[in-house]
Motif scaffolding. Structure first.
Motif, PDB file in Angstrom:
ATOM      1  N   LEU A  42      21.362  48.420  41.070  1.00 14.82           N
ATOM      2  CA  LEU A  42      20.309  49.426  40.951  1.00 14.82           C
ATOM      3  C   LEU A  42      19.210  48.931  40.032  1.00 14.82           C
ATOM      4  N   LYS A  43      17.991  49.139  40.462  1.00 14.99           N
ATOM      5  CA  LYS A  43      16.818  48.758  39.673  1.00 14.99           C
ATOM      6  C   LYS A  43      15.806  49.880  39.724  1.00 14.99           C
ATOM      7  N   MET A  44      15.037  49.995  38.645  1.00 13.77           N
ATOM      8  CA  MET A  44      13.942  50.957  38.629  1.00 13.77           C
ATOM      9  C   MET A  44      12.817  50.427  39.506  1.00 13.77           C
ATOM     10  N   VAL A  45      11.938  51.317  39.912  1.00 11.92           N
ATOM     11  CA  VAL A  45      10.785  50.936  40.728  1.00 11.92           C
ATOM     12  C   VAL A  45       9.770  50.251  39.826  1.00 11.92           C
ATOM     13  N   GLY A  46       9.235  49.147  40.289  1.00 10.83           N
ATOM     14  CA  GLY A  46       8.209  48.431  39.539  1.00 10.83           C
ATOM     15  C   GLY A  46       8.152  46.982  39.960  1.00 10.83           C
ATOM     16  N   GLY A  47       7.158  46.297  39.481  1.00  6.15           N
ATOM     17  CA  GLY A  47       6.971  44.920  39.902  1.00  6.15           C
ATOM     18  C   GLY A  47       7.307  43.888  38.848  1.00  6.15           C
ATOM     19  N   GLY A  48       7.711  44.328  37.676  1.00  5.59           N
ATOM     20  CA  GLY A  48       7.983  43.389  36.595  1.00  5.59           C
ATOM     21  C   GLY A  48       9.321  42.689  36.728  1.00  5.59           C
ATOM     22  N   LYS A  49       9.533  41.723  35.855  1.00  5.12           N
ATOM     23  CA  LYS A  49      10.749  40.923  35.869  1.00  5.12           C
ATOM     24  C   LYS A  49      12.004  41.786  35.685  1.00  5.12           C
ATOM     25  N   LYS A  50      11.905  42.830  34.841  1.00  4.29           N
ATOM     26  CA  LYS A  50      13.073  43.680  34.609  1.00  4.29           C
ATOM     27  C   LYS A  50      13.425  44.551  35.814  1.00  4.29           C
ATOM     28  N   HIS A  51      12.538  44.572  36.793  1.00  4.58           N
ATOM     29  CA  HIS A  51      12.795  45.343  37.999  1.00  4.58           C
ATOM     30  C   HIS A  51      13.405  44.489  39.106  1.00  4.58           C
ATOM     31  N   GLN A  52      13.706  43.255  38.794  1.00  6.54           N
ATOM     32  CA  GLN A  52      14.321  42.321  39.742  1.00  6.54           C
ATOM     33  C   GLN A  52      15.718  41.959  39.238  1.00  6.54           C
ATOM     34  N   PRO A  53      16.633  41.587  40.128  1.00  5.10           N
ATOM     35  CA  PRO A  53      17.960  41.169  39.668  1.00  5.10           C
ATOM     36  C   PRO A  53      17.864  39.936  38.768  1.00  5.10           C
ATOM     37  N   THR A  54      18.728  39.906  37.765  1.00  3.99           N
ATOM     38  CA  THR A  54      18.817  38.710  36.936  1.00  3.99           C
ATOM     39  C   THR A  54      19.461  37.598  37.758  1.00  3.99           C
ATOM     40  N   GLU A  55      19.457  36.412  37.229  1.00  5.45           N
ATOM     41  CA  GLU A  55      20.091  35.287  37.926  1.00  5.45           C
ATOM     42  C   GLU A  55      21.575  35.578  38.167  1.00  5.45           C
ATOM     43  N   ALA A  56      22.249  36.122  37.162  1.00  2.00           N
ATOM     44  CA  ALA A  56      23.677  36.438  37.295  1.00  2.00           C
ATOM     45  C   ALA A  56      23.899  37.554  38.323  1.00  2.00           C
ATOM     46  N   GLN A  57      23.053  38.556  38.319  1.00  2.00           N
ATOM     47  CA  GLN A  57      23.174  39.645  39.300  1.00  2.00           C
ATOM     48  C   GLN A  57      22.957  39.126  40.715  1.00  2.00           C
ATOM     49  N   GLN A  58      21.958  38.271  40.887  1.00  2.00           N
ATOM     50  CA  GLN A  58      21.681  37.715  42.212  1.00  2.00           C
ATOM     51  C   GLN A  58      22.828  36.829  42.678  1.00  2.00           C
ATOM     52  N   ALA A  59      23.451  36.108  41.757  1.00  5.60           N
ATOM     53  CA  ALA A  59      24.599  35.265  42.115  1.00  5.60           C
ATOM     54  C   ALA A  59      25.741  36.116  42.676  1.00  5.60           C
ATOM     55  N   TRP A  60      26.015  37.254  42.053  1.00  4.73           N
ATOM     56  CA  TRP A  60      27.044  38.162  42.565  1.00  4.73           C
ATOM     57  C   TRP A  60      26.659  38.715  43.941  1.00  4.73           C
ATOM     58  N   LEU A  61      25.419  39.155  44.086  1.00  6.75           N
ATOM     59  CA  LEU A  61      24.974  39.698  45.376  1.00  6.75           C
ATOM     60  C   LEU A  61      25.107  38.645  46.475  1.00  6.75           C
ATOM     61  N   ASP A  62      24.693  37.427  46.168  1.00  2.39           N
ATOM     62  CA  ASP A  62      24.785  36.336  47.143  1.00  2.39           C
ATOM     63  C   ASP A  62      26.240  36.021  47.489  1.00  2.39           C
ATOM     64  N   ALA A  63      27.115  36.006  46.487  1.00  5.18           N
ATOM     65  CA  ALA A  63      28.533  35.696  46.718  1.00  5.18           C
ATOM     66  C   ALA A  63      29.197  36.763  47.580  1.00  5.18           C
ATOM     67  N   PHE A  64      28.862  38.038  47.329  1.00  6.94           N
ATOM     68  CA  PHE A  64      29.392  39.092  48.195  1.00  6.94           C
ATOM     69  C   PHE A  64      28.913  38.889  49.630  1.00  6.94           C
ATOM     70  N   GLY A  65      27.672  38.464  49.802  1.00  4.97           N
ATOM     71  CA  GLY A  65      27.144  38.184  51.134  1.00  4.97           C
ATOM     72  C   GLY A  65      27.908  37.074  51.824  1.00  4.97           C
ATOM     73  N   VAL A  66      28.209  36.008  51.100  1.00  2.74           N
ATOM     74  CA  VAL A  66      28.998  34.905  51.647  1.00  2.74           C
ATOM     75  C   VAL A  66      30.371  35.397  52.075  1.00  2.74           C
ATOM     76  N   ALA A  67      30.918  36.364  51.327  1.00  3.25           N
ATOM     77  CA  ALA A  67      32.232  36.928  51.643  1.00  3.25           C
ATOM     78  C   ALA A  67      32.172  37.920  52.804  1.00  3.25           C
ATOM     79  N   GLY A  68      30.974  38.142  53.354  1.00  2.00           N
ATOM     80  CA  GLY A  68      30.836  39.039  54.487  1.00  2.00           C
ATOM     81  C   GLY A  68      30.606  40.492  54.121  1.00  2.00           C
ATOM     82  N   LEU A  69      30.321  40.742  52.851  1.00  2.00           N
ATOM     83  CA  LEU A  69      30.063  42.108  52.398  1.00  2.00           C
ATOM     84  C   LEU A  69      28.574  42.311  52.180  1.00  2.00           C
ATOM     85  N   ASP A  70      28.113  43.486  52.514  1.00  2.00           N
ATOM     86  CA  ASP A  70      26.709  43.816  52.312  1.00  2.00           C
ATOM     87  C   ASP A  70      26.502  44.215  50.858  1.00  2.00           C
ATOM     88  N   ALA A  71      25.694  43.471  50.147  1.00  4.26           N
ATOM     89  CA  ALA A  71      25.387  43.758  48.744  1.00  4.26           C
ATOM     90  C   ALA A  71      23.887  43.594  48.573  1.00  4.26           C
TER      91      ALA A  71
END
Length: 132
Positions: A78-107
């Protein structure tokens, strides 16, 4: 009218300007605690979120939902609405989202704008085997 219909009716009455303003001021915690979790529980999902991540590994998504009848798994950062860096996933958060995707789960990332657009409600309903 049931609770779900009342919720949809109330949101559908808001004009786009109001929806945009409300989405920009809603916090991640408010989106989770006052919107996603109650609706998910009404629809029968098992719901998990980390209450305090201070001593947990970095990056695990904010909400993990599992519907015990349909088997649907929903994983949202979950992220707040906005265009700044804090409104985007961190590197660690994106790594988890990507790994769930590789595992066939929608994240994916969801924001309050997704609540007000109806996207979150539609995904929860579809995952519970109900028509949106």
């Amino acid at each position: 009218m049931n609770l779900l219909d009342a919720m949809n009716d109330r949101l559908d009455r808001l004009d786009e300007t109001t929806k945009t303003r409300l989405a920009k001021t809603m916090t991640e915690a408010s989106l989770r605690d006052h919107h996603i979790v109650p609706l998910a529980k009404i629809l029968g999902y098992l719901v998990y979120w980390t209450w305090n991540s201070k001593h947990s590994p970095k990056g695990f998504p904010d909400v993990f939902l599992l519907h015990p009848v349909t088997g649907t798994v929903i994983i949202w950062e979950l992220k707040m609405v906005g265009g700044g860096k804090k409104h985007q996933p961190t590197e660690a958060q994106q790594a988890w989202l990507d790994a769930f995707g590789v595992a066939g789960l929608d994240a994916t990332v969801r924001t309050p704008a997704d609540w007000f657009s109806g996207l979150i409600r539609e995904e929860l309903l579809r995952g519970a085997g109900r028509a949106a």
